[in-house]
Design a protein around this motif. Structure first.
Motif, PDB file in Angstrom:
ATOM      1  N   ARG A   1      -1.662  29.922  30.034  1.00  0.00           N
ATOM      2  CA  ARG A   1      -1.562  31.420  30.225  1.00  0.00           C
ATOM      3  C   ARG A   1      -2.553  31.981  29.379  1.00  0.00           C
ATOM      4  O   ARG A   1      -2.302  31.805  28.249  1.00  0.00           O
ATOM      5  N   ILE A   2      -3.455  32.710  29.889  1.00  0.00           N
ATOM      6  CA  ILE A   2      -4.546  33.428  29.211  1.00  0.00           C
ATOM      7  C   ILE A   2      -4.250  35.068  29.238  1.00  0.00           C
ATOM      8  O   ILE A   2      -4.297  35.599  30.322  1.00  0.00           O
TER       9      ILE A   2
ATOM     10  N   LEU B   1      -4.916  38.787  29.166  1.00  0.00           N
ATOM     11  CA  LEU B   1      -6.191  39.879  29.406  1.00  0.00           C
ATOM     12  C   LEU B   1      -5.644  41.175  28.780  1.00  0.00           C
ATOM     13  O   LEU B   1      -4.979  41.737  29.370  1.00  0.00           O
TER      14      LEU B   1
ATOM     15  N   ALA C   1     -12.995  38.732  34.110  1.00  0.00           N
ATOM     16  CA  ALA C   1     -12.247  37.830  33.173  1.00  0.00           C
ATOM     17  C   ALA C   1     -11.040  37.352  34.153  1.00  0.00           C
ATOM     18  O   ALA C   1     -10.688  36.286  34.040  1.00  0.00           O
ATOM     19  N   GLU C   2     -10.389  37.966  35.108  1.00  0.00           N
ATOM     20  CA  GLU C   2      -9.451  37.523  36.022  1.00  0.00           C
ATOM     21  C   GLU C   2      -9.936  36.231  36.674  1.00  0.00           C
ATOM     22  O   GLU C   2      -9.360  35.390  36.865  1.00  0.00           O
TER      23      GLU C   2
ATOM     24  N   VAL D   1     -10.437  33.232  34.608  1.00  0.00           N
ATOM     25  CA  VAL D   1      -9.122  32.511  34.440  1.00  0.00           C
ATOM     26  C   VAL D   1      -8.810  31.786  35.632  1.00  0.00           C
ATOM     27  O   VAL D   1      -8.428  30.528  35.705  1.00  0.00           O
ATOM     28  N   ARG D   2      -8.735  32.277  36.727  1.00  0.00           N
ATOM     29  CA  ARG D   2      -8.397  31.673  37.942  1.00  0.00           C
ATOM     30  C   ARG D   2      -9.219  30.529  38.294  1.00  0.00           C
ATOM     31  O   ARG D   2      -8.719  29.462  38.977  1.00  0.00           O
TER      32      ARG D   2
ATOM     33  N   PRO E   1      -3.575  34.353  34.729  1.00  0.00           N
ATOM     34  CA  PRO E   1      -3.854  35.448  33.844  1.00  0.00           C
ATOM     35  C   PRO E   1      -2.847  36.245  33.636  1.00  0.00           C
ATOM     36  O   PRO E   1      -2.066  36.369  34.592  1.00  0.00           O
TER      37      PRO E   1
ATOM     38  N   ALA F   1       1.198  32.541  25.758  1.00  0.00           N
ATOM     39  CA  ALA F   1      -0.377  32.640  25.967  1.00  0.00           C
ATOM     40  C   ALA F   1      -0.895  32.407  24.455  1.00  0.00           C
ATOM     41  O   ALA F   1      -0.601  32.900  23.372  1.00  0.00           O
TER      42      ALA F   1
ATOM     43  N   GLY G   1      -6.743  34.545  24.730  1.00  0.00           N
ATOM     44  CA  GLY G   1      -6.659  35.955  25.527  1.00  0.00           C
ATOM     45  C   GLY G   1      -8.305  36.291  25.477  1.00  0.00           C
ATOM     46  O   GLY G   1      -9.266  35.888  24.840  1.00  0.00           O
TER      47      GLY G   1
END
Length: 138
Positions: free
Chosen positions: A53-54, A56, A67-68, A71-72, A78, A90, A93
């Motif tokens: 889990r990152i 945002l 950014a999203e 992450v994906r 995200p 998370a 971040g």
């Protein structure tokens, strides 16, 4: 003999821009892909893994989209952060300098507009992520 015409077996590619093209709130797909590849490599370098889990915390629309996507690309999840909300699970971040003071120190924040982040970002490859890239942190 000097030739001025373009050979018929050469494919002319559009010129690559230094920044992504955002028109009416839309980012060109090719630019989004290249920017997200660079950011994904920075995340992998910080230990991000598939399924992680990152958080945002990015307000600017273009940066939030990139950014999203980054992450994906690495198979992570995200998770949007609202103000000082702590995001359970998370450990990493993405944010900006303006948002960083309000955020928890429990998360390792990658600050997009920090000088050292920008330097690493600009020298990282924008090539598509390979299986080897993703396995390197597994």
């Amino acid at each position: 003999m000097t030739t001025t015409a373009i050979a018929d077996n050469v494919i002319q590619l559009p010129r690559r821009q230094a920044a992504p093209i955002a028109t009416d709130g839309h980012l060109a797909d090719a630019d989004l892909d290249r920017w997200a590849n660079r950011l994904a490599r920075l995340l992998l370098g910080r230990g991000a893994t598939a399924g992680a889990r990152i958080a945002l915390a990015v307000d600017a629309a273009t940066e939030a989209i990139v950014a999203e996507a980054a992450v994906r690309k690495i198979g992570a999840v995200p998770v949007a952060v609202a103000d000082d909300e702590f995001v359970f699970g998370a450990y990493l971040g993405i944010t900006t300098r303006s948002d960083r003071p309000e955020l928890t120190d429990v998360v390792d924040w990658l600050v997009l507009d920090d000088r050292s982040t920008l330097q690493r970002y600009l020298v990282s490859s924008d090539a598509p992520l390979s299986t080897a890239d993703l396995r390197a942190v597994s």
